[in-house]
Design a protein around this motif. Structure first.
Motif, PDB file in Angstrom:
ATOM      1  N   LEU A   1      58.264  69.250  40.430  1.00  0.00           N
ATOM      2  CA  LEU A   1      57.256  70.212  40.862  1.00  0.00           C
ATOM      3  C   LEU A   1      57.326  70.462  42.365  1.00  0.00           C
ATOM      4  CD1 LEU A   1      54.816  71.965  40.074  1.00  0.00           C
ATOM      5  CD2 LEU A   1      53.359  69.968  40.507  1.00  0.00           C
ATOM      6  N   GLU A   2      57.458  69.395  43.160  1.00  0.00           N
ATOM      7  CA  GLU A   2      57.515  69.547  44.608  1.00  0.00           C
ATOM      8  C   GLU A   2      58.728  70.347  45.056  1.00  0.00           C
ATOM      9  OE1 GLU A   2      57.468  65.691  46.353  1.00  0.00           O
ATOM     10  OE2 GLU A   2      55.332  65.349  45.997  1.00  0.00           O
ATOM     11  N   GLU A   3      59.872  70.086  44.427  1.00  0.00           N
ATOM     12  CA  GLU A   3      61.111  70.689  44.900  1.00  0.00           C
ATOM     13  C   GLU A   3      61.356  72.086  44.359  1.00  0.00           C
ATOM     14  OE1 GLU A   3      64.276  67.953  44.133  1.00  0.00           O
ATOM     15  OE2 GLU A   3      63.638  66.563  45.712  1.00  0.00           O
ATOM     16  N   THR A   4      60.875  72.370  43.132  1.00  0.00           N
ATOM     17  CA  THR A   4      61.200  73.661  42.513  1.00  0.00           C
ATOM     18  C   THR A   4      59.998  74.435  41.987  1.00  0.00           C
ATOM     19  OG1 THR A   4      61.499  72.738  40.285  1.00  0.00           O
ATOM     20  CG2 THR A   4      63.410  72.682  41.776  1.00  0.00           C
ATOM     21  N   GLY A   5      58.824  73.821  41.927  1.00  0.00           N
ATOM     22  CA  GLY A   5      57.667  74.486  41.354  1.00  0.00           C
ATOM     23  C   GLY A   5      57.641  74.502  39.843  1.00  0.00           C
TER      24      GLY A   5
ATOM     25  N   SER B   1      57.351  75.322  32.159  1.00  0.00           N
ATOM     26  CA  SER B   1      57.319  76.553  32.945  1.00  0.00           C
ATOM     27  C   SER B   1      58.725  76.791  33.486  1.00  0.00           C
ATOM     28  CB  SER B   1      56.315  76.462  34.094  1.00  0.00           C
ATOM     29  OG  SER B   1      56.791  75.590  35.112  1.00  0.00           O
TER      30      SER B   1
ATOM     31  N   ASP C   1      59.269  79.460  36.152  1.00  0.00           N
ATOM     32  CA  ASP C   1      59.249  80.112  37.457  1.00  0.00           C
ATOM     33  C   ASP C   1      59.646  79.105  38.538  1.00  0.00           C
ATOM     34  OD1 ASP C   1      58.439  82.458  36.315  1.00  0.00           O
ATOM     35  OD2 ASP C   1      56.300  82.150  36.731  1.00  0.00           O
TER      36      ASP C   1
ATOM     37  N   GLU D   1      60.027  78.065  42.552  1.00  0.00           N
ATOM     38  CA  GLU D   1      59.604  78.266  43.947  1.00  0.00           C
ATOM     39  C   GLU D   1      60.028  77.008  44.716  1.00  0.00           C
ATOM     40  OE1 GLU D   1      55.618  79.131  46.662  1.00  0.00           O
ATOM     41  OE2 GLU D   1      55.487  79.203  44.475  1.00  0.00           O
TER      42      GLU D   1
ATOM     43  N   ASP E   1      60.993  74.250  47.613  1.00  0.00           N
ATOM     44  CA  ASP E   1      60.190  73.744  48.729  1.00  0.00           C
ATOM     45  C   ASP E   1      60.725  74.173  50.090  1.00  0.00           C
ATOM     46  OD1 ASP E   1      62.451  72.172  49.044  1.00  0.00           O
ATOM     47  OD2 ASP E   1      61.443  70.269  48.712  1.00  0.00           O
TER      48      ASP E   1
END
Length: 311
Positions: A221-225, A256, A258, A260, A262
């Protein structure tokens, strides 16, 4: 929660997880036995300078020396080769390491060069010795009081003569994960310091008080969303002693897609189909991790066969 994800790493394919030497930890405090083992003419000694190992001329094996030929340095008892039928006792042949000073010359090579070509016995010796060499290099002084520490227990402990603290080698757990989505695409990322076209799986250190599964979800989650769901499967582990990591490999399913990034550690991340990956690798526009890495094995476990090309 761990659930079945359906990919796997081929047994025995993790180059740095192989080992057959008995570490014989019960002998580390037996100074009489250690002295006899060191004096035995068939005892083998591996030599390391920094993070380079003494190797044979064609870089396909370690070059062992006898105790009489070994250079000065910190002596490490690595274990007993119980299947050798040799040795100063019925235990088998003893194996030591020497942490020598100086600069390595062309007769020395690193794990990245040697790891994939060493046999099981020598791979285990190499990883153990490099890990201990790195630990000794940065633990010369007591973290509690600052006094210079002394080497005890055949190189596996450092004691503080001032405050009595005992310091032991540590391995820092880190997760490394291949995430897939409902279309069975793989999520790979590129570190900001890497050149264009170099991709790998996502990884990060486990934080205090954190489970491995939580670390997988947080790092992704932190690195790619991307959000990882409940399906996380342990795939295998491999030590990475440069300097002191234990890489714990996983496969995980995303809920998920999508992305995003970091923009700190990860400059770019993409979803790849098997066809995408093969075409890019064969065209030479995409480079995968080297064959000794657990990342490469995670990718090939998902892909279903070996791939060509590496960093």
């Amino acid at each position: 929660m761990l659930r079945h994800v359906a990919y796997s790493i081929a047994p025995g394919s993790l180059a740095l997880s192989r080992s057959v030497l008995d570490r014989a930890a019960d002998r580390r405090r037996d100074d009489d036995w250690l002295d006899k083992a060191w004096a035995a003419p068939d005892t083998q000694v591996a030599v390391v300078i920094g993070d380079k190992l003494l190797a044979n001329s064609d870089r396909t094996a370690l070059r062992f020396v006898s105790p009489a030929e070994a250079p000065e340095g910190t002596r490490i008892f690595l274990g007993i080769d119980r299947e050798s039928g040799a040795g100063q006792t019925a235990d088998g042949r003893a194996v030591f390491g020497i942490l020598a000073d100086g600069e390595p010359d062309e007769s020395y090579a690193g794990l990245r060069e040697l790891g994939a070509v060493l046999n099981d016995r020598e791979a285990g010796i190499a990883v153990n010795l490099i890990g201990l060499a790195n630990w000794h290099a940065v633990h010369t002084h007591c973290a509690n009081c600052g006094e210079h520490t002394v080497v005890v227990e055949a190189g596996h402990v450092r004691d503080c003569p001032a405050c009595g603290a005992h310091h032991f080698p540590r391995s820092d757990p880190a997760i490394i994960v291949l995430v897939t989505d409902d279309q069975d695409r793989a999520l790979l990322g590129r570190n900001g310091a890497w050149p264009e076209g170099r991709y790998s799986t996502l990884a990060g250190f486990v934080e205090p008080g954190e489970s491995l599964e939580a670390a997988v979800r947080r790092e992704v989650l932190e690195e790619t969303g991307v959000i990882v769901g409940p399906e996380i499967e342990y795939a295998g582990s491999q030590p990475w002693p440069l300097p002191s990591s234990l890489m714990l490999g996983f496969y995980a399913k995303a809920v998920s897609t999508d992305i995003e990034v970091d923009a700190d550690e990860i400059a770019e991340a993409k979803w790849f189909t098997r066809e995408d990956l093969r075409a890019l690798v064969e065209a030479g526009t995409m480079a995968l991790p080297g064959s000794i890495s657990i990342s490469r094995r995670l990718i090939e476990g998902w892909y279903g066969e070996d791939l060509t090309g590496s960093w």
